[in-house]
Scaffold this motif. Structure first.
Motif, PDB file in Angstrom:
ATOM      1  N   ARG A  91     -13.362  11.082   3.295  1.00 35.00           N
ATOM      2  CA  ARG A  91     -14.299  10.031   3.721  1.00 35.00           C
ATOM      3  C   ARG A  91     -15.558  10.047   2.852  1.00 35.00           C
ATOM      4  NH1 ARG A  91     -12.845  11.389   9.621  1.00 35.00           N
ATOM      5  NH2 ARG A  91     -11.415   9.706  10.183  1.00 35.00           N
TER       6      ARG A  91
ATOM      7  N   GLY B 256      -4.885  10.844   7.576  1.00 41.94           N
ATOM      8  CA  GLY B 256      -5.812   9.959   6.894  1.00 41.94           C
ATOM      9  C   GLY B 256      -5.241   8.681   6.329  1.00 41.94           C
ATOM     10  N   PHE B 257      -3.903   8.619   6.185  1.00 43.38           N
ATOM     11  CA  PHE B 257      -3.336   7.487   5.461  1.00 43.38           C
ATOM     12  C   PHE B 257      -2.156   6.802   6.142  1.00 43.38           C
ATOM     13  CE2 PHE B 257      -5.259  10.283   2.302  1.00 43.38           C
ATOM     14  CZ  PHE B 257      -5.972   9.403   1.500  1.00 43.38           C
TER      15      PHE B 257
ATOM     16  N   GLU C 177     -11.337   5.112   9.823  1.00 41.13           N
ATOM     17  CA  GLU C 177      -9.895   5.415   9.764  1.00 41.13           C
ATOM     18  C   GLU C 177      -9.654   6.810  10.295  1.00 41.13           C
ATOM     19  OE1 GLU C 177      -7.573   3.350   6.344  1.00 41.13           O
ATOM     20  OE2 GLU C 177      -9.393   4.147   5.457  1.00 41.13           O
TER      21      GLU C 177
ATOM     22  N   LYS D 266      -1.922   3.088   7.393  1.00 46.81           N
ATOM     23  CA  LYS D 266      -2.165   2.005   6.452  1.00 46.81           C
ATOM     24  C   LYS D 266      -1.217   2.017   5.257  1.00 46.81           C
ATOM     25  CE  LYS D 266      -6.274  -0.067   4.281  1.00 46.81           C
ATOM     26  NZ  LYS D 266      -7.723   0.148   4.051  1.00 46.81           N
ATOM     27  N   TYR D 267      -0.676   3.197   4.943  1.00 43.99           N
ATOM     28  CA  TYR D 267       0.110   3.366   3.723  1.00 43.99           C
ATOM     29  C   TYR D 267       1.508   3.891   4.007  1.00 43.99           C
ATOM     30  CZ  TYR D 267      -4.429   3.139   1.336  1.00 43.99           C
ATOM     31  OH  TYR D 267      -5.668   2.755   0.883  1.00 43.99           O
TER      32      TYR D 267
ATOM     33  N   ASN E  58       0.853  -1.196   0.000  1.00 41.98           N
ATOM     34  CA  ASN E  58       0.000   0.000   0.000  1.00 41.98           C
ATOM     35  C   ASN E  58       0.887   1.243   0.000  1.00 41.98           C
ATOM     36  OD1 ASN E  58      -2.711  -1.215   0.264  1.00 41.98           O
ATOM     37  ND2 ASN E  58      -1.919  -1.926   2.211  1.00 41.98           N
TER      38      ASN E  58
ATOM     39  N   ILE F  39     -11.119   7.121   2.006  1.00 38.62           N
ATOM     40  CA  ILE F  39     -10.782   6.481   3.280  1.00 38.62           C
ATOM     41  C   ILE F  39     -12.068   6.127   4.010  1.00 38.62           C
ATOM     42  CG2 ILE F  39      -8.524   7.555   3.521  1.00 38.62           C
ATOM     43  CD1 ILE F  39      -9.694   9.589   5.398  1.00 38.62           C
ATOM     44  N   ASP F  40     -11.983   5.067   4.799  1.00 38.50           N
ATOM     45  CA  ASP F  40     -13.154   4.591   5.526  1.00 38.50           C
ATOM     46  C   ASP F  40     -13.463   5.527   6.706  1.00 38.50           C
ATOM     47  OD1 ASP F  40     -13.273   2.383   3.857  1.00 38.50           O
ATOM     48  OD2 ASP F  40     -11.981   1.188   5.180  1.00 38.50           O
TER      49      ASP F  40
END
Length: 263
Positions: free
Chosen positions: A254, A46-47, A263, A50-51, A29, A259-260
């Motif tokens: 969102r 926001g990321f 998150e 995960k990334y 990711n 993004i969920d």
């Protein structure tokens, strides 16, 4: 001069640790980005859980489209820079190609700062071309014309530049969404930059119909507040914002489904 080299090396090590292809090894990711402080804040909020990402700050769209990357000798540039952190990260990354094919790129994130404020500079004595702000460079080197300034990207070239950039993204990374983040100018007082921001916004909006993978994010002016944390000087800068502004951008991400909500 030794002290400058030492400071540069410390900044360079920090930049490579935080922003390098090595950081993404093993990650499935990855975000490829060209962001300044606003985009950096949005990535972190926001990321970042995960990334991983590879960032090319200050790589203006005309530079990206050149495709070859700069050939700057970074060590020779040390004596010209006030901001060695900019030299060790932004200028170094301009020696690399943004649109090289990379695996596992999930999003491309761009903010408008480079086309809004970054200028092109050239030093003839060392044959170096690079992009940054006036304040990143030593005033005396600008005043004695050691460094020549060629200004911001021409507004008349912007539509062509963004159009070609998006076509190259589609060719290199088919199916990957491009998140374009507009720097709010509600705190800006200089007419030139307000007009540049409006031009950038209208160009990106006009391109959305032809590039459905393009997501354009902007916050209403009435929601833009100045920074409430940091030094007094920091809080006066027109492109540093209150926490609520960053959260507005996260809410837009969102609602766009990028993004969920958890998150």
């Amino acid at each position: 001069m030794f002290k400058l080299y030492l400071i540069f090396l410390l900044n360079f090590y920090k930049a490579r640790k935080e922003n390098s292809s090595f950081n993404t090894i093993g990650s499935k990711n990855i975000i490829l980005s060209r962001t300044a402080c606003l985009g950096n804040e949005i990535f972190e909020r926001g990321f970042s859980k995960k990334y991983k990402r590879i960032n090319f700050p200050k790589s203006r769209v005309d530079h990206i489209l050149d495709g070859s990357g700069s050939k700057n000798n970074i060590l020779k540039l040390i004596k010209y820079f006030n901001r060695l952190d900019i030299l060790s990260n932004s200028i170094y990354m301009q020696n690399n190609k943004f649109l090289s094919k990379r695996n596992n790129i999930k999003y491309i994130m761009i903010d408008s700062f480079s086309e809004l404020t970054d200028q092109r500079f050239y030093i003839e004595s060392i044959d170096s071309t690079f992009y940054c702000n006036y304040g990143d460079l030593k005033k005396e080197c600008l005043e004695n014309n050691e460094i020549k300034c060629f200004g911001n990207i021409d507004l008349d070239d912007l539509h062509y530049g963004y159009l070609n950039f998006l076509n190259k993204v589609k060719e290199t990374y088919p199916g990957v969404k491009v998140i374009f983040i507009h720097f709010p100018t509600a705190l800006e007082t200089r007419k030139e930059y307000i007009e540049r921001a409006e031009k950038i916004f209208h160009i990106i909006e006009s391109l959305k119909k032809d590039f459905p993978f393009l997501i354009s994010l902007s916050v209403s002016p009435e929601k833009v507040l100045s920074a409430s944390k940091g030094s007094e000087e920091y809080k006066k800068l027109p492109y540093h914002y209150d926490e609520s502004v960053y959260e507005e951008f996260i809410a837009l991400l969102r609602s766009s489904g990028v993004i969920d909500y958890n998150e």
